[in-house]
Motif scaffolding. Structure first.
Motif, PDB file in Angstrom:
ATOM      1  N   ALA A  98       0.686  -1.053   0.023  1.00 55.23           N
ATOM      2  CA  ALA A  98       0.013  -0.212  -0.008  1.00 55.23           C
ATOM      3  C   ALA A  98       0.896   1.227  -0.119  1.00 55.23           C
ATOM      4  N   VAL A  99       0.929   1.867  -1.204  1.00 56.45           N
ATOM      5  CA  VAL A  99       1.906   3.135  -1.343  1.00 56.45           C
ATOM      6  C   VAL A  99       1.183   4.196  -1.825  1.00 56.45           C
ATOM      7  N   ASP A 117     -10.259  10.234  -0.317  1.00 56.22           N
ATOM      8  CA  ASP A 117     -11.337   9.718   0.085  1.00 56.22           C
ATOM      9  C   ASP A 117     -12.076   8.451  -0.434  1.00 56.22           C
ATOM     10  N   PHE A 118     -11.523   8.317  -1.713  1.00 58.25           N
ATOM     11  CA  PHE A 118     -11.937   7.065  -2.428  1.00 58.25           C
ATOM     12  C   PHE A 118     -11.011   5.785  -2.001  1.00 58.25           C
ATOM     13  N   GLN A 152     -11.611   1.625  -2.822  1.00 58.85           N
ATOM     14  CA  GLN A 152     -10.487   0.783  -3.585  1.00 58.85           C
ATOM     15  C   GLN A 152     -10.182  -0.325  -2.814  1.00 58.85           C
ATOM     16  N   PHE A 153      -9.716  -0.186  -1.603  1.00 61.08           N
ATOM     17  CA  PHE A 153      -9.250  -1.275  -1.118  1.00 61.08           C
ATOM     18  C   PHE A 153     -10.045  -2.436  -0.556  1.00 61.08           C
ATOM     19  N   ARG A 154     -11.349  -2.161  -0.662  1.00 56.98           N
ATOM     20  CA  ARG A 154     -12.519  -3.223  -0.754  1.00 56.98           C
ATOM     21  C   ARG A 154     -12.486  -3.986  -2.008  1.00 56.98           C
ATOM     22  N   LEU A 184      -9.112   7.045   8.541  1.00 54.02           N
ATOM     23  CA  LEU A 184      -9.947   6.301   9.559  1.00 54.02           C
ATOM     24  C   LEU A 184     -10.629   5.300   8.861  1.00 54.02           C
ATOM     25  N   ARG A 185     -11.294   5.384   7.793  1.00 52.97           N
ATOM     26  CA  ARG A 185     -12.030   4.414   6.781  1.00 52.97           C
ATOM     27  C   ARG A 185     -11.182   3.337   6.430  1.00 52.97           C
ATOM     28  N   LEU A 186      -9.815   3.506   6.048  1.00 46.80           N
ATOM     29  CA  LEU A 186      -9.209   2.472   5.506  1.00 46.80           C
ATOM     30  C   LEU A 186      -8.599   1.773   6.757  1.00 46.80           C
ATOM     31  N   GLY A 187      -8.346   2.324   7.769  1.00 48.15           N
ATOM     32  CA  GLY A 187      -7.908   1.406   8.952  1.00 48.15           C
ATOM     33  C   GLY A 187      -9.195   0.610   9.588  1.00 48.15           C
ATOM     34  N   ARG A 188     -10.431   0.793   9.535  1.00 45.13           N
ATOM     35  CA  ARG A 188     -11.583   0.289   9.785  1.00 45.13           C
ATOM     36  C   ARG A 188     -11.507  -1.249   8.685  1.00 45.13           C
TER      37      ARG A 188
END
Length: 244
Positions: free
Chosen positions: A63-64, A69-70, A74-76, A104-108
């Motif tokens: 992850a680089v 906000d998206f 994209q990770f999902r 925070l969202r990516l961490g969740r």
């Protein structure tokens, strides 16, 4: 929209109500963090590394880039594309920061899938394959890092500081402005949910926006930001309870 917020690592438009979807609140808004020297940082990209030249049995997520906000969405999509939901992979992060609420969202999302986190840069080699090198995780990236079930970082690779309104230049003052308390409270709730000592956020808020404070491994362990003593093996394993 409200007043935008920044933190060294990326630009942050923060109207808390936009972040609400992530935390079950109502309304709309967005928050962003900024690193002056990397305003043109490319959006974070994810790739599955299974050709680490120094570890034939390793398999991890690279992850680089800047957290936008998206990024969480994209990770999902990335996890679904490679059918990684029932694996216990490690996300190896290298990022100057970005959008705070997106961090925070990516961490969740990372926690949702039971992934671990480590700071490093999987560097592509000219002849093919990757080699893991020291990385950097600053500002909003630190919040994504907290999403890992297991977390490891060396000395001097986790950098923190205080967010600040986007309509102001980052300076060396640490003052509270309208809306700051709500943003700080949201971040603290997240940190506690991730099993981290809330003092980590207090420490971050005490660092002026124009600065970055890089923490030692000992400090990170004391605050439970790092919760394992050795680097993660990164070897491919199946998550506990997952289908074989």
């Amino acid at each position: 929209m409200g007043v935008p917020f920044l933190a060294k690592g990326g630009r942050l438009l923060a109207a808390l109500l936009a972040a609400a979807a992530c935390f079950g609140l109502s309304g709309a808004g967005e928050a962003k963090a900024q690193t002056q020297s990397q305003l043109d940082e490319q959006p974070m990209r994810f790739s599955l590394v299974d050709n680490d030249l120094d570890c034939a049995s390793c398999r991890y997520v690279r992850a680089v880039g800047d957290i936008k906000d998206f990024t969480a969405a994209q990770f999902r999509q990335f996890v679904r594309r490679y059918d990684l939901a029932e694996t216990a992979l490690t996300v190896v992060l290298d990022s100057p920061g970005g959008d705070v609420i997106a961090g925070l969202r990516l961490g969740r999302e990372i926690r949702r899938y039971g992934f671990s986190t480590q700071v490093g840069l999987a560097q592509r080699q000219p002849t093919g394959g990757y080699r893991l090198r020291p990385g950097d995780c600053a500002s909003a990236c630190t919040f994504s890092f907290l999403g890992g079930v297991k977390r490891y970082a060396e000395d001097g690779v986790i950098g923190v500081h205080r967010f600040f309104p986007a309509n102001l230049e980052p300076d060396r003052r640490v003052i509270m402005r309208p809306g700051d308390e709500a943003v700080a409270a949201m971040i603290k709730v997240y940190a506690v949910d991730m099993g981290v000592n809330g003092h980590f956020i207090d420490l971050s808020l005490d660092v002026p926006p124009a600065d970055l404070r890089y923490l030692s491994n000992a400090e990170l362990r004391e605050l439970a930001v790092v919760n394992v003593e050795e680097p993660l093996s990164l070897e491919a394993v199946v998550a506990e309870g997952a289908k074989q």
